[in-house]
Design a protein around this motif. Structure first.
Motif, short mmCIF file in Angstrom:
data_model
loop_
_atom_site.label_atom_id
_atom_site.label_comp_id
_atom_site.label_asym_id
_atom_site.label_seq_id
_atom_site.Cartn_x
_atom_site.Cartn_y
_atom_site.Cartn_z
N MET A 141 -6.72 34.20 -5.73
CA MET A 141 -5.73 35.21 -5.82
C MET A 141 -5.05 35.43 -4.47
N ALA A 142 -5.83 35.45 -3.41
CA ALA A 142 -5.27 35.61 -2.07
C ALA A 142 -4.37 34.44 -1.73
N ASN A 143 -4.75 33.26 -2.19
CA ASN A 143 -3.95 32.07 -1.94
C ASN A 143 -2.58 32.18 -2.61
N LYS A 144 -2.56 32.65 -3.86
CA LYS A 144 -1.30 32.80 -4.58
C LYS A 144 -0.42 33.86 -3.91
N LEU A 145 -1.05 34.89 -3.39
CA LEU A 145 -0.32 35.95 -2.71
C LEU A 145 0.33 35.41 -1.42
N LEU A 146 -0.41 34.62 -0.65
CA LEU A 146 0.13 34.03 0.57
C LEU A 146 1.28 33.07 0.27
N ILE A 147 1.13 32.28 -0.77
CA ILE A 147 2.19 31.34 -1.15
C ILE A 147 3.43 32.11 -1.59
N SER A 148 3.25 33.17 -2.32
CA SER A 148 4.39 33.98 -2.79
C SER A 148 5.11 34.63 -1.61
N ILE A 149 4.35 35.17 -0.67
CA ILE A 149 4.96 35.80 0.51
C ILE A 149 5.69 34.74 1.34
N GLY A 150 5.08 33.56 1.51
CA GLY A 150 5.72 32.47 2.26
C GLY A 150 7.02 32.03 1.60
N ALA A 151 7.03 31.95 0.27
CA ALA A 151 8.23 31.54 -0.45
C ALA A 151 9.32 32.59 -0.29
N ILE A 152 8.95 33.86 -0.34
CA ILE A 152 9.94 34.93 -0.18
C ILE A 152 10.53 34.90 1.24
N VAL A 153 9.68 34.70 2.22
CA VAL A 153 10.16 34.62 3.61
C VAL A 153 11.08 33.42 3.79
N ALA A 154 10.71 32.27 3.22
CA ALA A 154 11.54 31.06 3.33
C ALA A 154 12.91 31.28 2.69
N VAL A 155 12.93 31.89 1.50
CA VAL A 155 14.18 32.16 0.81
C VAL A 155 15.03 33.12 1.63
N ALA A 156 14.39 34.15 2.22
CA ALA A 156 15.12 35.12 3.03
C ALA A 156 15.71 34.44 4.28
N LEU A 157 14.95 33.56 4.91
CA LEU A 157 15.45 32.84 6.09
C LEU A 157 16.63 31.93 5.74
N ILE A 158 16.51 31.22 4.63
CA ILE A 158 17.59 30.33 4.19
C ILE A 158 18.84 31.15 3.85
N ALA A 159 18.64 32.28 3.17
CA ALA A 159 19.78 33.13 2.81
C ALA A 159 20.43 33.70 4.08
N GLY A 160 19.63 34.15 5.05
CA GLY A 160 20.17 34.68 6.31
C GLY A 160 20.92 33.62 7.09
N LEU A 161 20.37 32.41 7.15
CA LEU A 161 21.03 31.30 7.84
C LEU A 161 22.36 30.97 7.17
N GLY A 162 22.37 30.94 5.87
CA GLY A 162 23.62 30.68 5.15
C GLY A 162 24.66 31.75 5.43
N TYR A 163 24.22 33.01 5.45
CA TYR A 163 25.13 34.12 5.74
C TYR A 163 25.74 33.97 7.14
N PHE A 164 24.91 33.65 8.15
CA PHE A 164 25.42 33.50 9.52
C PHE A 164 26.37 32.31 9.66
N ILE A 165 26.10 31.23 8.97
CA ILE A 165 27.01 30.07 8.99
C ILE A 165 28.35 30.46 8.38
N PHE A 166 28.30 31.18 7.25
CA PHE A 166 29.52 31.63 6.59
C PHE A 166 30.34 32.53 7.53
#
Length: 182
Positions: free
Chosen positions: A1-26
Motif C-alpha cells: 500500500m505504501a508503494n502504491k502511495l509513493l508511485i501515485s505521489i511521484g506520478a502527480i509530481v511528474a505531471v505537475a512538473l511537466i505541466a509547469g514546464l509547458g506553461y513556462f515555455i508557452f
C-alpha cells in the motif's frame, strides 16, 4: 500500500512538473513574440541587396585652430580636463609645471590628470589681446606662440602649444603667471 502511495505521489509530481514546464515555455514564446518586432511588409518586394545601405566612408572633420581653442577654453573653465585628450598629440604630449622639475612628455590621459594643478583658478580668460597675456608672450619666447589662459580668480596660467595639424603638442601650467615676469 505504501508503494502504491509513493508511485501515485511521484506520478502527480511528474505531471505537475511537466505541466509547469509547458506553461513556462508557452509564456516564453508569448513574450518573445512581443519583444521581437514583426517585419513590416512593403507592397514592393525588394531584393536583399537593395535593402542593405551601401557603406559610406567616415569623413572626419578636420579640426580648425578655432575649434581647438574653443575646446581648451571650455574644458579649462569647466574643469573637464578629460575633454582635452582627443585634442592632444598622441602618443605623448610635452607637459611642464613652471618652477618644478616636473615633467617628462606624457600620454594625453596623464596630461589631462595633471591639469588639476591649476584647479581653483576658474574662470580663465583666453583673450589673447589681454595686456598680461601680451606681456607674457613678449617677454617669454617659449610662450610666444602659445594659446594662453590666465585665471580671473588667482594667478594661475595655462599655456597650450598647438601644432600645424591643430593638435595640442605641449602644455605648460603655472601656479602664478608672475613667475614668468621675474
Amino acid at each position: 500500500m505504501a508503494n502504491k502511495l509513493l508511485i501515485s505521489i511521484g506520478a502527480i509530481v511528474a505531471v505537475a512538473l511537466i505541466a509547469g514546464l509547458g506553461y513556462f515555455i508557452f509564456q516564453n514564446q508569448r513574450l518573445a513574440k512581443q519583444i521581437t518586432p514583426s517585419p513590416q511588409t512593403s507592397p514592393l518586394v525588394q531584393s536583399p541587396q537593395a535593402q542593405l545601405p551601401s557603406p559610406t566612408p567616415q569623413v572626419q572633420k578636420k579640426l580648425t585652430l578655432g575649434d581647438v581653442e574653443k575646446q581648451i577654453e571650455e574644458s579649462v573653465n569647466s574643469k573637464n580636463y578629460q575633454a582635452l585628450i582627443g585634442y592632444m598629440v598622441a602618443p605623448k604630449v610635452n607637459f611642464s609645471l613652471m618652477s618644478t622639475e616636473c615633467c617628462e612628455p606624457m600620454t594625453p590621459d596623464e596630461a589631462a590628470s595633471q591639469m588639476n594643478y591649476i584647479s581653483g583658478g576658474e574662470s580663465f580668460t583666453f583673450n589673447q589681446q589681454n595686456s598680461i597675456i601680451q606681456n607674457l608672450k613678449a617677454k617669454n619666447p617659449q610662450l610666444d606662440k602659445s594659446y594662453i589662459g590666465i585665471s580671473t580668480q588667482g594667478e594661475q596660467l595655462a599655456a597650450f602649444t598647438i601644432d600645424a595639424s591643430n593638435k595640442i603638442s605641449a602644455i605648460q601650467l603655472s601656479i602664478s603667471y608672475k613667475l614668468y615676469t621675474q
